[in-house]
Scaffold this motif. Structure first.
Motif, PDB file in Angstrom:
ATOM      1  N   GLY A 135       0.801  -1.218   0.000  1.00 29.55           N
ATOM      2  CA  GLY A 135       0.000   0.000   0.000  1.00 29.55           C
ATOM      3  C   GLY A 135       0.829   1.259   0.000  1.00 29.55           C
ATOM      4  O   GLY A 135       0.329   2.329  -0.336  1.00 29.55           O
ATOM      5  N   ALA A 136       2.111   1.148   0.389  1.00 30.24           N
ATOM      6  CA  ALA A 136       2.996   2.315   0.420  1.00 30.24           C
ATOM      7  C   ALA A 136       4.431   1.830   0.324  1.00 30.24           C
ATOM      8  O   ALA A 136       4.764   0.726   0.772  1.00 30.24           O
ATOM      9  N   GLN A 137       5.271   2.657  -0.272  1.00 29.26           N
ATOM     10  CA  GLN A 137       6.699   2.371  -0.352  1.00 29.26           C
ATOM     11  C   GLN A 137       7.488   3.654  -0.135  1.00 29.26           C
ATOM     12  O   GLN A 137       7.115   4.718  -0.650  1.00 29.26           O
ATOM     13  N   PHE A 138       8.571   3.535   0.621  1.00 30.71           N
ATOM     14  CA  PHE A 138       9.551   4.606   0.708  1.00 30.71           C
ATOM     15  C   PHE A 138      10.588   4.350  -0.381  1.00 30.71           C
ATOM     16  O   PHE A 138      11.256   3.317  -0.376  1.00 30.71           O
ATOM     17  N   TRP A 139      10.714   5.295  -1.313  1.00 36.62           N
ATOM     18  CA  TRP A 139      11.665   5.156  -2.409  1.00 36.62           C
ATOM     19  C   TRP A 139      12.956   5.872  -2.027  1.00 36.62           C
ATOM     20  O   TRP A 139      13.003   7.105  -1.946  1.00 36.62           O
ATOM     21  N   SER A 140      13.995   5.087  -1.790  1.00 39.53           N
ATOM     22  CA  SER A 140      15.275   5.649  -1.376  1.00 39.53           C
ATOM     23  C   SER A 140      15.877   6.503  -2.492  1.00 39.53           C
ATOM     24  O   SER A 140      15.876   6.112  -3.666  1.00 39.53           O
ATOM     25  N   VAL A 141      16.400   7.674  -2.105  1.00 43.07           N
ATOM     26  CA  VAL A 141      17.171   8.496  -3.042  1.00 43.07           C
ATOM     27  C   VAL A 141      18.628   8.570  -2.574  1.00 43.07           C
ATOM     28  O   VAL A 141      19.323   9.550  -2.796  1.00 43.07           O
ATOM     29  N   HIS A 142      19.064   7.483  -1.912  1.00 45.14           N
ATOM     30  CA  HIS A 142      20.473   7.350  -1.578  1.00 45.14           C
ATOM     31  C   HIS A 142      21.306   7.361  -2.862  1.00 45.14           C
ATOM     32  O   HIS A 142      20.901   6.784  -3.874  1.00 45.14           O
ATOM     33  N   VAL A 143      22.455   7.996  -2.818  1.00 41.83           N
ATOM     34  CA  VAL A 143      23.402   7.956  -3.926  1.00 41.83           C
ATOM     35  C   VAL A 143      24.713   7.390  -3.388  1.00 41.83           C
ATOM     36  O   VAL A 143      24.977   7.451  -2.189  1.00 41.83           O
ATOM     37  N   PRO A 144      25.540   6.810  -4.267  1.00 42.67           N
ATOM     38  CA  PRO A 144      26.799   6.217  -3.794  1.00 42.67           C
ATOM     39  C   PRO A 144      27.673   7.241  -3.086  1.00 42.67           C
ATOM     40  O   PRO A 144      27.660   8.431  -3.408  1.00 42.67           O
ATOM     41  N   GLU A 145      28.420   6.761  -2.108  1.00 42.50           N
ATOM     42  CA  GLU A 145      29.328   7.648  -1.391  1.00 42.50           C
ATOM     43  C   GLU A 145      30.462   8.080  -2.320  1.00 42.50           C
ATOM     44  O   GLU A 145      30.937   7.320  -3.152  1.00 42.50           O
ATOM     45  N   GLY A 146      30.868   9.320  -2.176  1.00 41.41           N
ATOM     46  CA  GLY A 146      31.953   9.841  -2.993  1.00 41.41           C
ATOM     47  C   GLY A 146      32.522  11.092  -2.378  1.00 41.41           C
ATOM     48  O   GLY A 146      31.948  11.671  -1.456  1.00 41.41           O
ATOM     49  N   PRO A 147      33.658  11.564  -2.900  1.00 33.72           N
ATOM     50  CA  PRO A 147      34.314  12.722  -2.294  1.00 33.72           C
ATOM     51  C   PRO A 147      33.681  14.061  -2.662  1.00 33.72           C
ATOM     52  O   PRO A 147      33.936  15.059  -2.007  1.00 33.72           O
ATOM     53  N   ASP A 148      32.865  14.104  -3.706  1.00 39.01           N
ATOM     54  CA  ASP A 148      32.339  15.364  -4.217  1.00 39.01           C
ATOM     55  C   ASP A 148      30.980  15.656  -3.588  1.00 39.01           C
ATOM     56  O   ASP A 148      29.958  15.097  -3.994  1.00 39.01           O
ATOM     57  N   ALA A 149      30.964  16.535  -2.587  1.00 42.80           N
ATOM     58  CA  ALA A 149      29.708  16.831  -1.889  1.00 42.80           C
ATOM     59  C   ALA A 149      28.700  17.485  -2.813  1.00 42.80           C
ATOM     60  O   ALA A 149      27.502  17.192  -2.762  1.00 42.80           O
ATOM     61  N   ASP A 150      29.148  18.401  -3.679  1.00 39.43           N
ATOM     62  CA  ASP A 150      28.226  19.063  -4.597  1.00 39.43           C
ATOM     63  C   ASP A 150      27.558  18.048  -5.521  1.00 39.43           C
ATOM     64  O   ASP A 150      26.372  18.163  -5.832  1.00 39.43           O
ATOM     65  N   ARG A 151      28.306  17.063  -5.966  1.00 38.95           N
ATOM     66  CA  ARG A 151      27.728  16.055  -6.839  1.00 38.95           C
ATOM     67  C   ARG A 151      26.698  15.210  -6.086  1.00 38.95           C
ATOM     68  O   ARG A 151      25.695  14.781  -6.663  1.00 38.95           O
ATOM     69  N   THR A 152      26.928  14.974  -4.802  1.00 37.62           N
ATOM     70  CA  THR A 152      25.955  14.228  -3.998  1.00 37.62           C
ATOM     71  C   THR A 152      24.629  14.959  -3.947  1.00 37.62           C
ATOM     72  O   THR A 152      23.562  14.364  -4.114  1.00 37.62           O
ATOM     73  N   VAL A 153      24.673  16.266  -3.720  1.00 38.46           N
ATOM     74  CA  VAL A 153      23.446  17.067  -3.684  1.00 38.46           C
ATOM     75  C   VAL A 153      22.742  17.003  -5.037  1.00 38.46           C
ATOM     76  O   VAL A 153      21.530  16.771  -5.128  1.00 38.46           O
ATOM     77  N   GLY A 154      23.514  17.195  -6.118  1.00 39.60           N
ATOM     78  CA  GLY A 154      22.916  17.182  -7.455  1.00 39.60           C
ATOM     79  C   GLY A 154      22.319  15.838  -7.805  1.00 39.60           C
ATOM     80  O   GLY A 154      21.217  15.761  -8.376  1.00 39.60           O
ATOM     81  N   ALA A 155      23.020  14.749  -7.479  1.00 40.06           N
ATOM     82  CA  ALA A 155      22.515  13.415  -7.789  1.00 40.06           C
ATOM     83  C   ALA A 155      21.246  13.111  -7.006  1.00 40.06           C
ATOM     84  O   ALA A 155      20.324  12.453  -7.511  1.00 40.06           O
TER      85      ALA A 155
END
Length: 380
Positions: free
Chosen positions: A100-120
């Motif tokens: 009836g419901a699902q939490f869809w994870s928007v986890h992204v792989p760990e990496g050194p670029d914090a800005d890219r993490t936000v964008g991804a």
């Protein structure tokens, strides 16, 4: 965390003015006709499999973790409507499993670029909205318990955005507020400078308070015990462990010790047991053992289920996709779980956590403006 109707013992430490108001007392909603029919059928059925399907018709599964967003980004083509693709979760299998419901994870792989993490993370949130918009007959976005219930009552599967990694905030409370405005409702508090192995920093505590003010749930799966215990003390909203079993049964770092499970129960948090062989074991019976253990130590109001489908996790035999949920519930019925506890496990406990976050946010916004704290000012 404090129960929504009780005072915190740690109020002086965590901030006495942040105490939530008790939720208004309401009469329980009368079951609709289909729920009443399902409950009547459940009483008549003797076969555990039939009873499981009848119970799930009345109390569908709120699945605490789906990896669909990251999986869909890697696929050149998929068919979500008919199941003719490599996805583990699609409309036919979700319907077959009574989700009836699902939490869809928007986890992204760990990496050194914090800005890219936000964008991804932003790209994944955008993808979630595109997929839901393309399947309006099956899916509906939800931000809270009321919207999840509305989606279910309309015959849609409620899609909740989150969890996101703590790194996706970019050490910015403004980014947290922006992500929340896009629909994010869960953040995983680990792997950052302010929520790491050493525990919460002063800025980390302010992140938790701002999440309380917004109604964003704190996910502590994978967090250190010192971080988890501090969040339990600071947060006024329910705290969740989105993918954690019982360490007493399986020694995985994401699983919880009995001491921490007891604290989760005392704080009325929520431990969602993953259907992941590496964390809980390779069989339906072993997953049920974890659910039994969490229910016994933390309490029946503090246990739920995370499918972890469409991730890199291997799944127990018989639970390869969401259509296997009735098989798991049938196993618990054979173990003597009362129907009330099963209803909490599948739907009620996730709804309680979402409602708790919403009640806390409404109260906190009457007392607190948006925080202007920065990591440099508090932790520098």
């Amino acid at each position: 965390m404090a129960d929504l109707q009780e005072d915190l013992n740690t109020a002086a430490e965590a901030g006495a003015l942040d105490q939530p108001l008790a939720p208004p007392e309401t009469e329980p909603e009368p079951p609709n006709q289909s729920q009443s029919q399902s409950q009547s059928a459940m009483v008549r059925c003797a076969d555990p499999a039939e009873r499981a399907r009848a119970l799930l018709d009345a109390h569908p599964v709120a699945d605490g973790y789906s990896g669909l967003p990251s999986t869909l980004r890697r696929l050149a083509w998929y068919d979500f409507e008919t199941g003719d693709s490599v996805l583990q979760s699609d409309v036919p299998r979700l319907r077959g499993g009574r989700v009836g419901a699902q939490f869809w994870s928007v986890h992204v792989p760990e990496g050194p670029d914090a800005d890219r993490t936000v964008g991804a993370t932003l790209e994944q949130i955008d993808l979630v909205k595109q997929v839901v918009g393309a399947h309006p007959e099956a899916l509906r976005l939800a931000r809270n318990a009321s919207e999840a219930a509305d989606a279910r009552n309309c015959g849609r599967i409620a899609t909740l955005i989150g969890p996101a990694r703590g790194a996706a905030l970019g050490d910015s409370l403004g980014a947290l507020r922006a992500l929340h405005s896009l629909g994010l409702c869960v953040v995983t508090l680990s792997g950052t400078s302010w929520a790491g192995a050493g525990g919460l920093t002063p800025f980390g505590e302010e992140v938790v308070r701002e999440m309380n003010r917004l109604g964003v749930l704190a996910d502590l799966s994978g967090a250190s015990e010192v971080t988890a215990r501090r969040v339990l003390a600071v947060s006024k909203a329910p705290v969740v462990f989105m993918r954690s079993g019982a360490r007493a049964l399986h020694d995985h770092p994401a699983n919880l010790t009995d001491g921490l499970l007891a604290e989760v129960g005392a704080a009325k948090g929520l431990c969602l047991v993953p259907l992941a062989a590496e964390r809980t074991g390779p069989s339906v019976r072993e997953v049920a053992d974890h659910l039994d253990h969490v229910r016994r130590v933390a309490g029946p109001e503090c246990v739920g289920i995370s499918g972890t489908y469409d991730t890199y996790e291997a799944h127990p035999e018989g639970l390869a996709d969401p259509s296997g949920y009735p098989r798991l519930i049938a196993e618990l019925i054979e173990r003597g779980w009362p129907e009330a506890d099963l209803a909490l496990l599948t739907w009620g406990n996730a709804q309680r956590a979402l409602r708790g976050a919403d009640f806390t946010a409404r109260a906190a916004r009457q007392r607190r403006a948006a925080s202007t704290a920065t990591v440099d000012r508090l932790d520098g």
